[in-house]
Design a protein around this motif. Structure first.
Motif, PDB file in Angstrom:
ATOM      1  N   GLU A 151      45.508  35.948  34.697  1.00 59.44           N
ATOM      2  CA  GLU A 151      44.819  36.387  33.474  1.00 59.44           C
ATOM      3  C   GLU A 151      44.736  37.907  33.412  1.00 59.44           C
ATOM      4  O   GLU A 151      44.913  38.506  32.343  1.00 59.44           O
ATOM      5  CB  GLU A 151      43.426  35.771  33.420  1.00 59.44           C
ATOM      6  CG  GLU A 151      43.429  34.252  33.249  1.00 59.44           C
ATOM      7  CD  GLU A 151      42.034  33.668  33.307  1.00 59.44           C
ATOM      8  OE1 GLU A 151      41.074  34.466  33.504  1.00 59.44           O
ATOM      9  OE2 GLU A 151      41.893  32.436  33.151  1.00 59.44           O
ATOM     10  N   SER A 152      44.453  38.540  34.545  1.00 61.88           N
ATOM     11  CA  SER A 152      44.364  40.004  34.558  1.00 61.88           C
ATOM     12  C   SER A 152      45.709  40.640  34.241  1.00 61.88           C
ATOM     13  O   SER A 152      45.788  41.623  33.479  1.00 61.88           O
ATOM     14  CB  SER A 152      43.865  40.472  35.930  1.00 61.88           C
ATOM     15  OG  SER A 152      43.846  41.880  36.003  1.00 61.88           O
ATOM     16  N   LEU A 153      46.763  40.103  34.768  1.00 63.77           N
ATOM     17  CA  LEU A 153      48.091  40.647  34.498  1.00 63.77           C
ATOM     18  C   LEU A 153      48.488  40.437  33.042  1.00 63.77           C
ATOM     19  O   LEU A 153      49.155  41.296  32.428  1.00 63.77           O
ATOM     20  CB  LEU A 153      49.121  40.002  35.433  1.00 63.77           C
ATOM     21  CG  LEU A 153      48.997  40.362  36.911  1.00 63.77           C
ATOM     22  CD1 LEU A 153      49.978  39.545  37.746  1.00 63.77           C
ATOM     23  CD2 LEU A 153      49.230  41.855  37.131  1.00 63.77           C
ATOM     24  N   GLU A 154      48.087  39.307  32.462  1.00 70.00           N
ATOM     25  CA  GLU A 154      48.392  39.068  31.054  1.00 70.00           C
ATOM     26  C   GLU A 154      47.675  40.087  30.157  1.00 70.00           C
ATOM     27  O   GLU A 154      48.257  40.618  29.201  1.00 70.00           O
ATOM     28  CB  GLU A 154      47.970  37.639  30.670  1.00 70.00           C
ATOM     29  CG  GLU A 154      48.869  36.552  31.238  1.00 70.00           C
ATOM     30  CD  GLU A 154      50.239  36.555  30.595  1.00 70.00           C
ATOM     31  OE1 GLU A 154      50.379  37.092  29.474  1.00 70.00           O
ATOM     32  OE2 GLU A 154      51.180  36.010  31.219  1.00 70.00           O
ATOM     33  N   ARG A 155      46.414  40.371  30.461  1.00 67.88           N
ATOM     34  CA  ARG A 155      45.684  41.368  29.677  1.00 67.88           C
ATOM     35  C   ARG A 155      46.333  42.747  29.817  1.00 67.88           C
ATOM     36  O   ARG A 155      46.452  43.490  28.827  1.00 67.88           O
ATOM     37  CB  ARG A 155      44.219  41.428  30.128  1.00 67.88           C
ATOM     38  CG  ARG A 155      43.396  40.210  29.709  1.00 67.88           C
ATOM     39  CD  ARG A 155      41.905  40.488  29.888  1.00 67.88           C
ATOM     40  NE  ARG A 155      41.585  40.806  31.275  1.00 67.88           N
ATOM     41  CZ  ARG A 155      41.210  39.904  32.177  1.00 67.88           C
ATOM     42  NH1 ARG A 155      41.129  38.611  31.829  1.00 67.88           N
ATOM     43  NH2 ARG A 155      40.910  40.265  33.403  1.00 67.88           N
ATOM     44  N   THR A 156      46.750  43.074  31.029  1.00 66.49           N
ATOM     45  CA  THR A 156      47.393  44.376  31.242  1.00 66.49           C
ATOM     46  C   THR A 156      48.689  44.476  30.457  1.00 66.49           C
ATOM     47  O   THR A 156      49.004  45.527  29.858  1.00 66.49           O
ATOM     48  CB  THR A 156      47.663  44.578  32.740  1.00 66.49           C
ATOM     49  OG1 THR A 156      46.422  44.501  33.444  1.00 66.49           O
ATOM     50  CG2 THR A 156      48.305  45.931  33.003  1.00 66.49           C
ATOM     51  N   ARG A 157      49.454  43.419  30.436  1.00 67.19           N
ATOM     52  CA  ARG A 157      50.716  43.447  29.687  1.00 67.19           C
ATOM     53  C   ARG A 157      50.474  43.647  28.196  1.00 67.19           C
ATOM     54  O   ARG A 157      51.201  44.396  27.528  1.00 67.19           O
ATOM     55  CB  ARG A 157      51.470  42.133  29.936  1.00 67.19           C
ATOM     56  CG  ARG A 157      52.857  42.092  29.296  1.00 67.19           C
ATOM     57  CD  ARG A 157      53.512  40.760  29.563  1.00 67.19           C
ATOM     58  NE  ARG A 157      52.791  39.683  28.904  1.00 67.19           N
ATOM     59  CZ  ARG A 157      52.959  39.343  27.622  1.00 67.19           C
ATOM     60  NH1 ARG A 157      53.819  40.009  26.874  1.00 67.19           N
ATOM     61  NH2 ARG A 157      52.269  38.360  27.098  1.00 67.19           N
ATOM     62  N   GLN A 158      49.456  42.968  27.690  1.00 66.40           N
ATOM     63  CA  GLN A 158      49.159  43.138  26.275  1.00 66.40           C
ATOM     64  C   GLN A 158      48.715  44.556  25.958  1.00 66.40           C
ATOM     65  O   GLN A 158      49.071  45.117  24.916  1.00 66.40           O
ATOM     66  CB  GLN A 158      48.070  42.137  25.859  1.00 66.40           C
ATOM     67  CG  GLN A 158      48.527  40.685  25.903  1.00 66.40           C
ATOM     68  CD  GLN A 158      47.406  39.723  25.595  1.00 66.40           C
ATOM     69  OE1 GLN A 158      46.269  40.146  25.319  1.00 66.40           O
ATOM     70  NE2 GLN A 158      47.705  38.419  25.610  1.00 66.40           N
ATOM     71  N   GLN A 159      47.925  45.157  26.840  1.00 64.91           N
ATOM     72  CA  GLN A 159      47.475  46.537  26.604  1.00 64.91           C
ATOM     73  C   GLN A 159      48.637  47.517  26.662  1.00 64.91           C
ATOM     74  O   GLN A 159      48.682  48.478  25.881  1.00 64.91           O
ATOM     75  CB  GLN A 159      46.410  46.912  27.638  1.00 64.91           C
ATOM     76  CG  GLN A 159      45.095  46.158  27.474  1.00 64.91           C
ATOM     77  CD  GLN A 159      44.118  46.481  28.586  1.00 64.91           C
ATOM     78  OE1 GLN A 159      44.434  47.240  29.503  1.00 64.91           O
ATOM     79  NE2 GLN A 159      42.916  45.891  28.507  1.00 64.91           N
ATOM     80  N   LEU A 160      49.547  47.291  27.564  1.00 63.92           N
ATOM     81  CA  LEU A 160      50.679  48.212  27.701  1.00 63.92           C
ATOM     82  C   LEU A 160      51.630  48.130  26.515  1.00 63.92           C
ATOM     83  O   LEU A 160      52.378  49.088  26.245  1.00 63.92           O
ATOM     84  CB  LEU A 160      51.443  47.917  29.000  1.00 63.92           C
ATOM     85  CG  LEU A 160      50.692  48.225  30.298  1.00 63.92           C
ATOM     86  CD1 LEU A 160      51.501  47.778  31.497  1.00 63.92           C
ATOM     87  CD2 LEU A 160      50.375  49.715  30.400  1.00 63.92           C
ATOM     88  N   THR A 161      51.630  47.044  25.819  1.00 62.66           N
ATOM     89  CA  THR A 161      52.538  46.888  24.673  1.00 62.66           C
ATOM     90  C   THR A 161      51.810  46.998  23.335  1.00 62.66           C
ATOM     91  O   THR A 161      52.341  46.582  22.295  1.00 62.66           O
ATOM     92  CB  THR A 161      53.216  45.501  24.761  1.00 62.66           C
ATOM     93  OG1 THR A 161      52.222  44.479  24.789  1.00 62.66           O
ATOM     94  CG2 THR A 161      54.092  45.402  25.997  1.00 62.66           C
TER      95      THR A 161
END
Length: 317
Positions: A151-161
């Motif tokens: 879940e943390s990695l998914e949130r990070t990916r969304q923020q980066l894009t």
């Protein structure tokens, strides 16, 4: 002498040239055997005048005996060997029957190997219910931790894009990743919930097994200290060796027991892993040592290592 007597004397027995005195030999009745075959007639004496003539039947042993013995031929030997092979007790097995027996033997061997393999793989079926519950609890804790990471990695990916906010999110993520790598490499201090473990009368192998078990149960940051005041940060490349005169060597630094091991991670999960029957605690106690654990809501790992400059390795991107 009359003409009648002369004619009688001229008659001879066929094959012998003896006079028959005008008489023919009497016919011989040959009895039939039970199977219908005529038995060879024996020789019968026929008296002709003063001379006794032995009549020989064509089927008698004397008549059938050859003048000279014939040598045994190779053909007769082959006939005798073939007759032996045709005996009921010496039947040669058919090729199809031999193939069937071979296949049955292979099938039996395969079944035995499979059964032994199943017995070797049934280790969990022989464990106690308490042990199975502990293993299940460890697996559930790992599953929960991995789901949180996802879940943390998914949130990070969304923020980066997400466009404009991507640059700021990237900087924050880079700082966070740098701290995590510093904790793993042992270059920065760390704190968090964990265990305070005391070990006495143990060898280097016992300390290594404890560290490996803690890593497998979620231990993230660790350090070990001796009563001589020396502390060593435990990282991936740390090694332990029994020192001459007692104590151990950790990454070349000498430590004397009893030892204190601090580890940051889930206290309950790590405690359960160390107390599994046949695990670290049981092994140390069987060797005469002792292991005590104390759960802490905050454990501080202060020992650090100098950053190592890599000489050969380079990142791919």
């Amino acid at each position: 002498m009359t003409d009648r007597e002369d004619s009688d004397r001229d008659e001879t027995v066929p094959g012998f040239g003896l006079p028959t005195a005008g008489r023919k030999p009497p016919a011989v009745d040959v009895p039939e055997s039970a199977g219908g075959d005529a038995e060879p007639a024996e020789a019968e004496d026929t008296r002709v005048g003063d001379v006794t003539v032995e009549e020989i039947s064509p089927t008698s042993p004397v008549a059938s005996m050859p003048d000279t013995p014939e040598p045994a031929s190779a053909e007769s030997d082959l006939d005798r060997s073939a007759a032996k092979e045709r005996k009921p007790g010496l039947k040669r097995p058919a090729p199809a029957g031999t193939l069937i027996w071979v296949l049955l033997a292979l099938l039996g061997f395969t079944l035995v190997v499979q059964l032994r393999s199943n017995d070797a793989d049934s280790g969990l079926s022989t464990m106690r219910q308490e042990d199975l519950v502990q293993i299940l609890s460890d697996l559930e804790a790992r599953d929960s931790r991995l789901n949180t990471d996802i879940e943390s990695l998914e949130r990070t990916r969304q923020q980066l894009t997400s466009g404009v906010e991507g640059r700021q999110a990237a900087l924050e993520e880079a700082g966070k990743r740098s701290q995590e790598l510093g904790l793993l490499a042992g270059t920065i201090a760390g704190r968090g919930p964990g265990l305070d473990i005391a070990m006495d009368k143990v060898k280097a192998s016992d300390v290594l097994n404890t560290v490996q078990e803690l890593r497998g149960s979620g231990g993230e940051v660790m350090q070990i200290s001796g009563v001589n005041g020396t502390s060593v940060r435990i990282v991936a490349s740390t090694y332990f060796v029994d020192a001459a005169g007692g104590g151990i060597l950790a990454d070349g630094d000498r430590l004397t027991g009893p030892f204190r091991l601090l580890v940051i991670g889930s206290p309950e999960t790590m405690r359960t892993a160390l107390q599994i029957p046949g695990g670290v605690v049981a092994s140390v106690k069987s060797d005469g040592g002792s292991v005590t654990m104390d759960s802490r809501s905050m454990v501080e790992v202060t020992a650090v290592r100098k950053a190592t400059a890599l000489q050969y390795a380079r990142p791919v991107s």
